[in-house]
Design a protein around this motif. Structure first.
Motif, PDB file in Angstrom:
ATOM      1  N   GLY A  96       0.770  -1.226   0.000  1.00  0.00           N
ATOM      2  CA  GLY A  96       0.000   0.000   0.000  1.00  0.00           C
ATOM      3  C   GLY A  96       0.805   1.283   0.000  1.00  0.00           C
ATOM      4  N   THR A  97       2.130   1.170   0.045  1.00  0.00           N
ATOM      5  CA  THR A  97       2.990   2.357   0.055  1.00  0.00           C
ATOM      6  C   THR A  97       3.183   2.870  -1.367  1.00  0.00           C
ATOM      7  OG1 THR A  97       4.143   1.896   2.119  1.00  0.00           O
ATOM      8  CG2 THR A  97       5.389   3.102   0.455  1.00  0.00           C
ATOM      9  N   VAL A  98       3.268   4.197  -1.500  1.00  0.00           N
ATOM     10  CA  VAL A  98       3.528   4.793  -2.803  1.00  0.00           C
ATOM     11  C   VAL A  98       4.826   5.588  -2.735  1.00  0.00           C
ATOM     12  CG1 VAL A  98       2.114   6.846  -2.284  1.00  0.00           C
ATOM     13  CG2 VAL A  98       2.620   6.241  -4.664  1.00  0.00           C
ATOM     14  N   VAL A  99       5.642   5.427  -3.790  1.00  0.00           N
ATOM     15  CA  VAL A  99       6.858   6.211  -3.968  1.00  0.00           C
ATOM     16  C   VAL A  99       6.636   7.073  -5.205  1.00  0.00           C
ATOM     17  CG1 VAL A  99       9.346   6.165  -4.323  1.00  0.00           C
ATOM     18  CG2 VAL A  99       8.262   4.397  -2.916  1.00  0.00           C
ATOM     19  N   MET A 100       6.558   8.366  -4.999  1.00  0.00           N
ATOM     20  CA  MET A 100       6.226   9.299  -6.063  1.00  0.00           C
ATOM     21  C   MET A 100       7.468   9.621  -6.914  1.00  0.00           C
ATOM     22  SD  MET A 100       2.991   9.582  -5.627  1.00  0.00           S
ATOM     23  CE  MET A 100       2.440  11.032  -6.529  1.00  0.00           C
ATOM     24  N   PRO A 101       7.348  10.482  -7.936  1.00  0.00           N
ATOM     25  CA  PRO A 101       8.475  10.721  -8.855  1.00  0.00           C
ATOM     26  C   PRO A 101       9.722  11.300  -8.202  1.00  0.00           C
ATOM     27  CG  PRO A 101       6.417  11.489  -9.820  1.00  0.00           C
ATOM     28  CD  PRO A 101       6.121  11.132  -8.406  1.00  0.00           C
ATOM     29  N   GLN A 102      10.879  10.918  -8.770  1.00  0.00           N
ATOM     30  CA  GLN A 102      12.178  11.512  -8.465  1.00  0.00           C
ATOM     31  C   GLN A 102      12.617  11.308  -7.012  1.00  0.00           C
ATOM     32  OE1 GLN A 102      14.075  12.797 -10.907  1.00  0.00           O
ATOM     33  NE2 GLN A 102      12.464  12.370 -12.392  1.00  0.00           N
ATOM     34  N   CYS A 103      12.216  10.202  -6.412  1.00  0.00           N
ATOM     35  CA  CYS A 103      12.680   9.869  -5.066  1.00  0.00           C
ATOM     36  C   CYS A 103      13.942   9.012  -5.140  1.00  0.00           C
ATOM     37  CB  CYS A 103      11.596   9.113  -4.295  1.00  0.00           C
ATOM     38  SG  CYS A 103      10.118  10.086  -3.973  1.00  0.00           S
ATOM     39  N   SER A 104      14.701   9.008  -4.045  1.00  0.00           N
ATOM     40  CA  SER A 104      15.885   8.169  -3.937  1.00  0.00           C
ATOM     41  C   SER A 104      15.848   7.452  -2.596  1.00  0.00           C
ATOM     42  CB  SER A 104      17.157   9.014  -4.054  1.00  0.00           C
ATOM     43  OG  SER A 104      18.315   8.219  -3.882  1.00  0.00           O
ATOM     44  N   ILE A 105      15.870   6.126  -2.633  1.00  0.00           N
ATOM     45  CA  ILE A 105      15.824   5.311  -1.423  1.00  0.00           C
ATOM     46  C   ILE A 105      17.061   4.420  -1.429  1.00  0.00           C
ATOM     47  CG2 ILE A 105      14.537   3.565  -0.138  1.00  0.00           C
ATOM     48  CD1 ILE A 105      11.988   4.717  -1.450  1.00  0.00           C
ATOM     49  N   LYS A 106      17.895   4.565  -0.394  1.00  0.00           N
ATOM     50  CA  LYS A 106      19.201   3.919  -0.365  1.00  0.00           C
ATOM     51  C   LYS A 106      19.136   2.520   0.242  1.00  0.00           C
ATOM     52  CE  LYS A 106      20.774   7.842  -1.924  1.00  0.00           C
ATOM     53  NZ  LYS A 106      21.029   8.019  -3.368  1.00  0.00           N
ATOM     54  N   ALA A 107      20.298   1.871   0.304  1.00  0.00           N
ATOM     55  CA  ALA A 107      20.404   0.470   0.710  1.00  0.00           C
ATOM     56  C   ALA A 107      20.012   0.249   2.169  1.00  0.00           C
ATOM     57  CB  ALA A 107      21.833  -0.033   0.484  1.00  0.00           C
ATOM     58  N   MET A 108      19.447  -0.923   2.416  1.00  0.00           N
ATOM     59  CA  MET A 108      19.127  -1.421   3.751  1.00  0.00           C
ATOM     60  C   MET A 108      18.090  -0.560   4.469  1.00  0.00           C
ATOM     61  SD  MET A 108      20.919  -4.063   3.539  1.00  0.00           S
ATOM     62  CE  MET A 108      20.631  -4.770   5.157  1.00  0.00           C
ATOM     63  N   THR A 109      17.252   0.087   3.703  1.00  0.00           N
ATOM     64  CA  THR A 109      16.154   0.872   4.261  1.00  0.00           C
ATOM     65  C   THR A 109      14.872   0.059   4.196  1.00  0.00           C
ATOM     66  OG1 THR A 109      17.015   3.102   3.967  1.00  0.00           O
ATOM     67  CG2 THR A 109      14.655   2.834   3.723  1.00  0.00           C
ATOM     68  N   ALA A 110      14.075   0.122   5.253  1.00  0.00           N
ATOM     69  CA  ALA A 110      12.807  -0.599   5.324  1.00  0.00           C
ATOM     70  C   ALA A 110      11.676   0.398   5.530  1.00  0.00           C
ATOM     71  CB  ALA A 110      12.833  -1.609   6.464  1.00  0.00           C
ATOM     72  N   ILE A 111      10.745   0.411   4.589  1.00  0.00           N
ATOM     73  CA  ILE A 111       9.598   1.319   4.637  1.00  0.00           C
ATOM     74  C   ILE A 111       8.349   0.486   4.860  1.00  0.00           C
ATOM     75  CG2 ILE A 111       8.257   3.042   3.372  1.00  0.00           C
ATOM     76  CD1 ILE A 111      10.802   3.735   1.845  1.00  0.00           C
ATOM     77  N   GLY A 112       7.517   0.918   5.799  1.00  0.00           N
ATOM     78  CA  GLY A 112       6.354   0.149   6.201  1.00  0.00           C
ATOM     79  C   GLY A 112       5.174   0.225   5.250  1.00  0.00           C
ATOM     80  N   ARG A 113       4.009  -0.101   5.783  1.00  0.00           N
ATOM     81  CA  ARG A 113       2.779  -0.202   5.006  1.00  0.00           C
ATOM     82  C   ARG A 113       2.078   1.157   4.898  1.00  0.00           C
ATOM     83  NH1 ARG A 113      -1.096  -2.834   7.632  1.00  0.00           N
ATOM     84  NH2 ARG A 113      -0.154  -2.262   9.616  1.00  0.00           N
ATOM     85  N   HIS A 114       1.469   1.380   3.738  1.00  0.00           N
ATOM     86  CA  HIS A 114       0.605   2.540   3.505  1.00  0.00           C
ATOM     87  C   HIS A 114       1.311   3.860   3.820  1.00  0.00           C
ATOM     88  CE1 HIS A 114      -2.849  -0.020   2.706  1.00  0.00           C
ATOM     89  NE2 HIS A 114      -2.473  -0.744   3.753  1.00  0.00           N
ATOM     90  N   CYS A 115       2.565   3.945   3.426  1.00  0.00           N
ATOM     91  CA  CYS A 115       3.326   5.186   3.553  1.00  0.00           C
ATOM     92  C   CYS A 115       3.248   5.980   2.259  1.00  0.00           C
ATOM     93  CB  CYS A 115       4.784   4.894   3.883  1.00  0.00           C
ATOM     94  SG  CYS A 115       5.052   4.128   5.491  1.00  0.00           S
ATOM     95  N   ILE A 116       3.557   7.254   2.364  1.00  0.00           N
ATOM     96  CA  ILE A 116       3.728   8.115   1.192  1.00  0.00           C
ATOM     97  C   ILE A 116       5.152   8.645   1.217  1.00  0.00           C
ATOM     98  CG2 ILE A 116       2.993  10.194  -0.017  1.00  0.00           C
ATOM     99  CD1 ILE A 116       0.290   9.937   1.468  1.00  0.00           C
ATOM    100  N   VAL A 117       5.929   8.297   0.202  1.00  0.00           N
ATOM    101  CA  VAL A 117       7.234   8.915  -0.008  1.00  0.00           C
ATOM    102  C   VAL A 117       7.037   9.852  -1.195  1.00  0.00           C
ATOM    103  CG1 VAL A 117       9.683   8.560  -0.442  1.00  0.00           C
ATOM    104  CG2 VAL A 117       8.396   6.855   0.873  1.00  0.00           C
ATOM    105  N   ASN A 118       6.924  11.129  -0.904  1.00  0.00           N
ATOM    106  CA  ASN A 118       6.450  12.066  -1.912  1.00  0.00           C
ATOM    107  C   ASN A 118       7.583  12.574  -2.801  1.00  0.00           C
ATOM    108  OD1 ASN A 118       4.370  13.572  -3.179  1.00  0.00           O
ATOM    109  ND2 ASN A 118       3.375  13.843  -1.191  1.00  0.00           N
ATOM    110  N   ALA A 119       7.213  13.306  -3.828  1.00  0.00           N
ATOM    111  CA  ALA A 119       8.105  13.644  -4.929  1.00  0.00           C
ATOM    112  C   ALA A 119       9.408  14.275  -4.455  1.00  0.00           C
ATOM    113  CB  ALA A 119       7.399  14.590  -5.894  1.00  0.00           C
ATOM    114  N   GLY A 120      10.522  13.750  -4.943  1.00  0.00           N
ATOM    115  CA  GLY A 120      11.822  14.317  -4.683  1.00  0.00           C
ATOM    116  C   GLY A 120      12.404  14.010  -3.319  1.00  0.00           C
ATOM    117  N   ALA A 121      11.748  13.178  -2.539  1.00  0.00           N
ATOM    118  CA  ALA A 121      12.276  12.848  -1.208  1.00  0.00           C
ATOM    119  C   ALA A 121      13.516  11.964  -1.323  1.00  0.00           C
ATOM    120  CB  ALA A 121      11.213  12.140  -0.375  1.00  0.00           C
ATOM    121  N   ILE A 122      14.456  12.160  -0.402  1.00  0.00           N
ATOM    122  CA  ILE A 122      15.671  11.357  -0.340  1.00  0.00           C
ATOM    123  C   ILE A 122      15.680  10.616   0.996  1.00  0.00           C
ATOM    124  CG2 ILE A 122      18.188  11.382  -0.305  1.00  0.00           C
ATOM    125  CD1 ILE A 122      18.056  13.959  -1.968  1.00  0.00           C
ATOM    126  N   ILE A 123      15.752   9.303   0.930  1.00  0.00           N
ATOM    127  CA  ILE A 123      15.796   8.467   2.129  1.00  0.00           C
ATOM    128  C   ILE A 123      17.147   7.765   2.152  1.00  0.00           C
ATOM    129  CG2 ILE A 123      14.645   6.669   3.461  1.00  0.00           C
ATOM    130  CD1 ILE A 123      12.831   9.043   2.882  1.00  0.00           C
TER     131      ILE A 123
END
Length: 205
Positions: A96-123
């Motif tokens: 249920g999680t959405v990753v919007m345009p132009q995001c960057s998610i790096k190694a060994m990161t865990a994102i849970g359920r029904h999250c919003i990672v919105n445009a241009g976010a860097i994790i």
């Protein structure tokens, strides 16, 4: 795919699904039925019978509302990822999680359920993000950060490495978080300071 939510975030989700997803929009539902949104008729979810195998996305920006709906409707919630985003193969993303345009998610990161990672976010690397979190556009989260359930990271906020952000807290737009944030807190400024507490699960920014 069926989408619940015909507001601003719902429009962004429709655009993602129609333009850059393996899914099609089969139906759009909202409590406030209002003709058509982006050419898709808006119906009332209570008038539709769902099976557990149907694909569904909760396109609601409010974290508590997403949690409530996900617990009410027991259907299939695939994750949605815009193809312009870069996601490490060593990371994980919940249902249920959405990753919007132009995001960057790096190694060994865990994102849970029904999250919003919105445009241009860097994790950054080794980040843990709980369920029902919203990371707003152009936010930057450094490595080894722990963002707990329901927290909201405001647009353009920055979080330094190793910080824990307590559940259902709100980080204001442009805030710079340099220390741990208690649960149910509102943080603003540079450096970020707690200015008040929020009521239990009342995390609409």
């Amino acid at each position: 795919m069926y989408i619940f939510g015909a507001g601003g975030h719902g429009k962004a989700i429709i655009d993602l699904v129609v333009s850059d997803s393996e899914f099609d929009v089969d139906g759009l539902f909202d409590d406030n039925e209002n003709g058509k949104i982006m050419g898709i008729p808006v119906g009332n979810i209570n008038d539709h019978q769902f099976s557990k195998n149907q694909d569904f996305h909760i396109a609601i920006g409010n974290n508590q509302t997403r949690k409530d709906l996900s617990e009410t409707f027991k259907v299939n919630y695939p994750k949605l990822i815009h193809p312009s985003s870069t996601i490490s193969k060593y990371s994980s993303i919940g249902e249920g999680t959405v990753v919007m345009p132009q995001c960057s998610i790096k190694a060994m990161t865990a994102i849970g359920r029904h999250c919003i990672v919105n445009a241009g976010a860097i994790i950054g690397h080794d980040v843990t993000i709980g369920d029902f979190v919203h990371v707003a556009p152009n936010s930057a989260v450094a490595g080894f950060v722990n963002i707990q359930e329901g927290a909201h990271i405001g647009i353009g906020a920055s979080v330094i490495q190793g910080v824990t952000i307590g559940k259902w807290s709100i980080i204001g737009a442009g805030a710079v978080v340099i220390r741990d944030v208690p649960e149910y807190s509102v943080v603003v400024g540079n450096p970020g300071k707690v200015i008040k507490s929020v009521m239990h699960h009342n995390t609409t920014p």
